[in-house]
Design a protein around this motif. Structure first.
Motif, mmCIF file in Angstrom:
data_model
loop_
_atom_site.group_PDB
_atom_site.id
_atom_site.type_symbol
_atom_site.label_atom_id
_atom_site.label_comp_id
_atom_site.label_asym_id
_atom_site.label_seq_id
_atom_site.Cartn_x
_atom_site.Cartn_y
_atom_site.Cartn_z
ATOM 1 N N VAL A 1 28.539 32.959 56.389
ATOM 2 C CA VAL A 1 28.656 32.969 54.932
ATOM 3 C C VAL A 1 29.034 34.341 54.371
ATOM 4 N N PRO A 2 28.356 35.442 54.751
ATOM 5 C CA PRO A 2 28.719 36.750 54.178
ATOM 6 C C PRO A 2 30.188 37.115 54.426
ATOM 7 N N PHE A 3 30.662 36.907 55.649
ATOM 8 C CA PHE A 3 32.053 37.223 55.976
ATOM 9 C C PHE A 3 33.000 36.347 55.164
ATOM 10 N N PHE A 4 32.653 35.074 55.029
ATOM 11 C CA PHE A 4 33.505 34.159 54.272
ATOM 12 C C PHE A 4 33.571 34.551 52.801
ATOM 13 N N LEU A 5 32.436 34.940 52.221
ATOM 14 C CA LEU A 5 32.418 35.288 50.801
ATOM 15 C C LEU A 5 33.336 36.470 50.500
ATOM 16 N N VAL A 6 33.301 37.472 51.380
ATOM 17 C CA VAL A 6 34.195 38.624 51.189
ATOM 18 C C VAL A 6 35.643 38.170 51.303
ATOM 19 N N ASN A 7 35.925 37.344 52.297
ATOM 20 C CA ASN A 7 37.286 36.837 52.468
ATOM 21 C C ASN A 7 37.727 35.999 51.266
ATOM 22 N N PHE A 8 36.843 35.146 50.797
ATOM 23 C CA PHE A 8 37.165 34.259 49.688
ATOM 24 C C PHE A 8 37.597 35.044 48.462
ATOM 25 N N PHE A 9 36.850 36.107 48.168
ATOM 26 C CA PHE A 9 37.175 36.916 47.002
ATOM 27 C C PHE A 9 38.173 38.025 47.322
ATOM 28 N N SER A 10 38.825 37.901 48.478
ATOM 29 C CA SER A 10 39.925 38.793 48.819
ATOM 30 C C SER A 10 41.270 38.107 48.618
ATOM 31 N N TYR A 11 41.248 36.801 48.332
ATOM 32 C CA TYR A 11 42.490 36.095 48.025
ATOM 33 C C TYR A 11 42.986 36.526 46.647
ATOM 34 N N PHE A 12 44.249 36.849 46.560
ATOM 35 C CA PHE A 12 44.822 37.230 45.265
ATOM 36 C C PHE A 12 44.720 36.071 44.282
ATOM 37 N N THR A 13 44.834 34.853 44.789
ATOM 38 C CA THR A 13 44.706 33.667 43.939
ATOM 39 C C THR A 13 43.345 33.624 43.240
ATOM 40 N N ILE A 14 42.284 33.836 44.005
ATOM 41 C CA ILE A 14 40.936 33.790 43.436
ATOM 42 C C ILE A 14 40.726 34.927 42.447
ATOM 43 N N LEU A 15 41.169 36.107 42.814
ATOM 44 C CA LEU A 15 40.998 37.264 41.937
ATOM 45 C C LEU A 15 41.782 37.094 40.636
ATOM 46 N N SER A 16 43.028 36.646 40.739
ATOM 47 C CA SER A 16 43.849 36.495 39.537
ATOM 48 C C SER A 16 43.291 35.408 38.627
ATOM 49 N N ASN A 17 42.795 34.309 39.206
ATOM 50 C CA ASN A 17 42.216 33.242 38.395
ATOM 51 C C ASN A 17 40.896 33.669 37.761
ATOM 52 N N ALA A 18 40.094 34.435 38.500
ATOM 53 C CA ALA A 18 38.840 34.937 37.935
ATOM 54 C C ALA A 18 39.122 35.857 36.749
ATOM 55 N N LEU A 19 40.107 36.735 36.913
ATOM 56 C CA LEU A 19 40.494 37.617 35.814
ATOM 57 C C LEU A 19 41.019 36.809 34.632
ATOM 58 N N ALA A 20 41.749 35.731 34.933
ATOM 59 C CA ALA A 20 42.273 34.879 33.866
ATOM 60 C C ALA A 20 41.139 34.225 33.073
ATOM 61 N N ALA A 21 40.125 33.727 33.773
ATOM 62 C CA ALA A 21 38.991 33.096 33.102
ATOM 63 C C ALA A 21 38.265 34.091 32.200
ATOM 64 N N ILE A 22 38.061 35.296 32.714
ATOM 65 C CA ILE A 22 37.390 36.341 31.919
ATOM 66 C C ILE A 22 38.227 36.684 30.694
ATOM 67 N N ALA A 23 39.535 36.853 30.905
ATOM 68 C CA ALA A 23 40.423 37.203 29.795
ATOM 69 C C ALA A 23 40.444 36.105 28.739
ATOM 70 N N LEU A 24 40.430 34.855 29.166
ATOM 71 C CA LEU A 24 40.442 33.742 28.209
ATOM 72 C C LEU A 24 39.162 33.695 27.382
ATOM 73 N N LEU A 25 38.030 33.955 28.016
ATOM 74 C CA LEU A 25 36.766 33.946 27.279
ATOM 75 C C LEU A 25 36.715 35.091 26.265
ATOM 76 N N ILE A 26 37.191 36.265 26.684
ATOM 77 C CA ILE A 26 37.248 37.389 25.742
ATOM 78 C C ILE A 26 38.221 37.065 24.610
ATOM 79 N N GLY A 27 39.351 36.463 24.985
ATOM 80 C CA GLY A 27 40.342 36.089 23.978
ATOM 81 C C GLY A 27 39.813 35.054 23.009
ATOM 82 N N ALA A 28 38.980 34.146 23.504
ATOM 83 C CA ALA A 28 38.379 33.148 22.631
ATOM 84 C C ALA A 28 37.506 33.821 21.578
ATOM 85 N N TYR A 29 36.738 34.816 22.001
ATOM 86 C CA TYR A 29 35.895 35.558 21.060
ATOM 87 C C TYR A 29 36.738 36.184 19.957
#
Length: 209
Positions: free
Chosen positions: A34-62
């Motif tokens: 699990v620990p190794f997988f979690l680091v790998n999972f959040f090393s995908y550019f797809t996951i990082l870009s989508n996470a940033l998108a979700a954060i940006a959308l919530l801030i934008g909603a405010y």
């Protein structure tokens, strides 16, 4: 109109978050380390870009609910997210759609949200959302900083742990590091072009009203 876009931003952020969490849980069910997988999972550019998108959308909603025009710093942040998400959508659908990635297993609906629906939505949001401020052309350096840092991190970590998020970054592929350099340069060029397009759209008067 701003309030409507705020509501849409909240809904879109919720869908993206659900897709990330859904894929994470689905993969964890068959992951021994699990620990190794979690680091790998959040090393995908797809996951990082989508996470940033979700954060940006919530801030934008405010901001959509509280002010008439998004502040300049937010416009720059959203421009960066649009660039990353457009890159995610194009690279995945051109190079990776028929390739199995090492994420345990793929959750079909989540995969479509993260690689197709969310990227298209983010680009449309950038074009249609009112209240944008024009960006300076020099903003391109701030936009491309994150992908450059991610690429350096990936290529340093890869040989150490023996894992790369995407096959075209693995020097063990045919062509070795030469092929990796070609892919990285091509994708970097695409990111730069997308950043220019995003900045250009922000400077178009009809799209700022």
């Amino acid at each position: 109109m701003r309030t409507v876009f705020g509501v849409i931003r909240v809904i879109a952020a919720g869908v993206i978050i659900a897709a990330i969490v859904g894929q994470l849980i689905y993969s964890l069910e068959v992951t021994p380390d699990v620990p190794f997988f979690l680091v790998n999972f959040f090393s995908y550019f797809t996951i990082l870009s989508n996470a940033l998108a979700a954060i940006a959308l919530l801030i934008g909603a405010y901001y959509s609910f509280t002010v008439r025009r998004d502040p300049p710093w937010y416009n720059l942040s959203l421009a960066a997210v649009v660039t990353y998400m457009a890159t995610t959508g194009v690279v995945y659908n051109l190079l990776l759609r028929n390739i199995t990635l090492e994420q345990g297993r793929t959750l079909a609906w989540s995969n479509e949200v993260l690689h197709l629906i969310a990227p298209i939505y983010i680009v449309v949001v950038w074009i249609l959302t009112p209240g944008k401020s024009p960006l300076k052309w020099t903003s391109i350096w701030a936009i491309i900083a994150f992908p450059l840092v991610w690429a350096v991190y990936t290529m340093i970590r890869g040989p150490i742990v023996g894992w790369y998020p995407y096959p075209f970054l693995n020097p063990a592929q045919p062509g070795g590091y030469g092929a990796v350099v070609v892919y990285v340069v091509a994708i970097a060029g695409f990111i730069g072009l997308m950043a220019c397009a995003v900045i250009g759209l922000s400077r178009t008067r009809i799209l700022r009203s």
